[in-house]
Design a protein around this motif. Sequence first.
Motif, PDB file in Angstrom:
ATOM      1  N   HIS A  75      -0.050  -0.929  -0.122  1.00 23.79           N
ATOM      2  CA  HIS A  75      -0.039   0.518  -0.057  1.00 23.79           C
ATOM      3  C   HIS A  75       1.325   1.070   0.123  1.00 23.79           C
ATOM      4  N   ILE A  76       1.737   1.538  -0.225  1.00 21.50           N
ATOM      5  CA  ILE A  76       2.800   2.562  -0.668  1.00 21.50           C
ATOM      6  C   ILE A  76       2.399   3.495  -2.016  1.00 21.50           C
ATOM      7  N   GLY A  77       1.723   3.343  -2.213  1.00 23.41           N
ATOM      8  CA  GLY A  77       1.154   3.311  -3.728  1.00 23.41           C
ATOM      9  C   GLY A  77       0.757   5.244  -3.131  1.00 23.41           C
ATOM     10  N   ILE A  78       0.146   5.309  -1.779  1.00 21.48           N
ATOM     11  CA  ILE A  78      -0.841   6.646  -0.970  1.00 21.48           C
ATOM     12  C   ILE A  78       0.638   6.961  -0.477  1.00 21.48           C
ATOM     13  N   GLY A  79       1.499   5.914   0.071  1.00 17.45           N
ATOM     14  CA  GLY A  79       2.350   6.815   0.871  1.00 17.45           C
ATOM     15  C   GLY A  79       2.125   5.800   2.426  1.00 17.45           C
ATOM     16  N   LEU A 382       1.534  12.401  10.504  1.00 16.80           N
ATOM     17  CA  LEU A 382       2.128  13.091   9.099  1.00 16.80           C
ATOM     18  C   LEU A 382       3.346  12.795   9.222  1.00 16.80           C
ATOM     19  N   ILE A 383       3.780  13.082  10.738  1.00 13.11           N
ATOM     20  CA  ILE A 383       5.886  13.196  10.792  1.00 13.11           C
ATOM     21  C   ILE A 383       5.702  11.220  10.468  1.00 13.11           C
ATOM     22  N   LEU A 384       5.146  10.451  10.927  1.00 14.81           N
ATOM     23  CA  LEU A 384       5.017   9.633  10.971  1.00 14.81           C
ATOM     24  C   LEU A 384       5.971   8.889   9.170  1.00 14.81           C
ATOM     25  N   ARG A 385       4.655   9.330   8.466  1.00 17.62           N
ATOM     26  CA  ARG A 385       5.013   9.071   6.968  1.00 17.62           C
ATOM     27  C   ARG A 385       5.794  10.032   6.363  1.00 17.62           C
ATOM     28  N   GLY A 386       5.227  10.745   6.885  1.00 20.54           N
ATOM     29  CA  GLY A 386       6.459  11.927   5.389  1.00 20.54           C
ATOM     30  C   GLY A 386       8.031  11.921   5.938  1.00 20.54           C
ATOM     31  N   GLU A 387       8.323  11.992   7.093  1.00 18.44           N
ATOM     32  CA  GLU A 387       9.846  12.388   7.783  1.00 18.44           C
ATOM     33  C   GLU A 387      10.250  10.682   8.360  1.00 18.44           C
ATOM     34  N   SER A 388       9.681  10.104   9.342  1.00 19.02           N
ATOM     35  CA  SER A 388       9.720   9.517   9.531  1.00 19.02           C
ATOM     36  C   SER A 388       9.734   7.680   8.277  1.00 19.02           C
ATOM     37  N   TYR A 389       9.273   8.216   7.204  1.00 18.10           N
ATOM     38  CA  TYR A 389       8.907   7.049   6.222  1.00 18.10           C
ATOM     39  C   TYR A 389       8.368   5.602   6.440  1.00 18.10           C
ATOM     40  N   PHE A 390       7.813   5.589   7.511  1.00 16.72           N
ATOM     41  CA  PHE A 390       7.280   4.589   7.150  1.00 16.72           C
ATOM     42  C   PHE A 390       6.440   3.810   6.643  1.00 16.72           C
ATOM     43  N   GLY A 391       5.302   4.827   5.943  1.00 17.62           N
ATOM     44  CA  GLY A 391       4.462   4.702   4.737  1.00 17.62           C
ATOM     45  C   GLY A 391       5.598   4.239   3.394  1.00 17.62           C
TER      46      GLY A 391
END
Length: 662
Positions: A75-79, A382-391
């Motif tokens: 599901h990384i298509g939407i990050g 948003l921090i976990l997804r966008g800055e920590s690259y969890f997504g």
Amino acid sequence: MADRLLDEFPPISKNEWLAKVTADLKGKPYDKLVRTNESGIPIAPIYTADDLPEGVDKSFPGLDDLRRNEDPLGHIGIGGWAVAQDYGSTSMHDFDAFVQEIFGYEKDDATFGDVSNCVHAVRVRLSDRFCNAFAEKKAAQAGGGLVIDDWKDLQPILDWARSSSHNLYLELGDAVLDFLDTGLAGKYPGGLDLNPLRFCRNGKPDEALLDALLPKVATAVATMPTERQFYLFTLTLQDLEAAGANAAQQIAFALAMESDLADRLSKHGVEPKRIFQLTSIQLPVTTDFFGEIAKFRALRVLHERMMDAWGIENQGEVGFAQAVPAVSNETIADPHVNLLRHTTQAMAAAIGGCLMLSLPAYDRQYQSAGLDALRTARNIQLILRGESYFGKVIDVAGGAYFVEHLTDALAAKAWAIFQDIEAAGGWYKFVQQDKLGPLLAEGKRKRMAAVSTGAKTILGTNHFPNELETVHQTHFANQELATDSAILKRLQKLGETLGISNPSMDTRRLASDFEAIRLKMQDYKAIHPGVQNALLLTIGDPVMRSARATFARNVLASGGYVCAENLHPSDISAAIASAQTLKPSVVVLCGADADYLDRGGEWLNAVHAALPHAILILAGKPEGWEKLKENGIAEPIFAGMDRIAFLQRLFEQVQQGKEAKA
């Protein structure tokens, strides 16, 4: 030289690792390091490649057994997962401001675009007056949520959902039955929290009631458009978790409800696969970090197995797993710690592979959420997804020896429970036969006992509480307006007609008993200033007096006492003079066992003479402590004690002492 550096080193077996650990323990038993989690699974201190389930190292995302996610791309298509934002206001009048704040555009602006702050969904829940309209103890319900008078009040947000690219998830509680009559289900992208199996008659499952509800549900399914993805059914485990259900039970209960729902609705002409396509499972995430990661992975493993049993192919089309923080872990004392809890819970859910995550405001337990609190909740994701690259990483936990082993062990436990429920005739009959209640009650008893003894930590409540904090009293706006709502009146009439009620479960938060005592002390000290003062009377050995003073401060502060430490541990006269200035209600003697038996009596006699109304407590429970009772010691406090019972007794003694002094 080997092509790979690691090839130069011989492999090390688990037995060799265990031998090394045993040697380092220097005679202490290894078994003492093995604990058992809530689901009854032993948790060892070390895991190696030998603990990996067979074949797991060769599996990939999107392939059997789906522990690594249902999508080959994770599901990384939407990050990563879909970010859901709660609408926290009590009034729909604030919705325009909410849209502007969250999505950065005006509601009527047709050029808003698709990204909109990386938020993919909005979650709206009604006031608890609506959500618990059939509950017997309405007065005991909390108060958050949206207050509306009629369904037309939701029109602005329904219009927005239909015109935007974002999903809308409505959590309506008991009001969902009334909402079905509007015909709006499925007319907007998102979902609904319908679960016909949760409704009871007079607090107990009733087949006749279910027979009356299911045709209505089947009609709703038949009239729903099929061109958009919509989750009509949401099987939430929030209340069951709060009532005592462990991770394995939560998985099993979700599968059992889904299977029972498909079985019953198939008799009303609905295809089972259609039911599974319309069903979302909402799992509450606790602070058991690795356990929660394994819970989501195990759910996917077993969901695929259940689909196989139903003979349904293309399982990737079904099995939508939502994640929300467990209410049971949240606190009103030191509420900003909820931000830390929500962060670790979000990390666990993301690593476990949830498909949608919604984080509430950190202060939702005592007031209606403001935009700042909701913004903070959103930014965690948003921090976990966008800055920590969890997504952006596929299956973060993949190959971790402990997590892989725990996933399999949890799946095995949950499947066994699921089979027991199926053998009882399915979920509804399982509850009907009163097999659920004892499981939950025992789980809740163990949890509350662990919190009371300090074995389970609730930071800021039973460990390291903020002594100087004013604990928030619960307050929610607009709750009175819900009482006269047209919807609530229709719901109550519906409840009376069908005899609908909700089953009784103990869903208290784990911190609630400590908070109740602390609030009582807070109210009492407003009438009697200074009554909360406590003295940690340190004497003797520096190491032991410091350790026992820290323990005593933890215990007393969790009951609302403000502790001052004796600065004269070797000078009894100076210590007593300082104590007379403080005028404490409680004095705790803190030192080494030898100091108690050697000088404790002298110090206690001096304190009792100077402060005759102070309650004297002993930190620790050494052999022969009873001898100090003649010097005024009321009781000892020690590791493993029932702190709730102690604090309740202490508060009563403080009240009695205050009255006697007056």
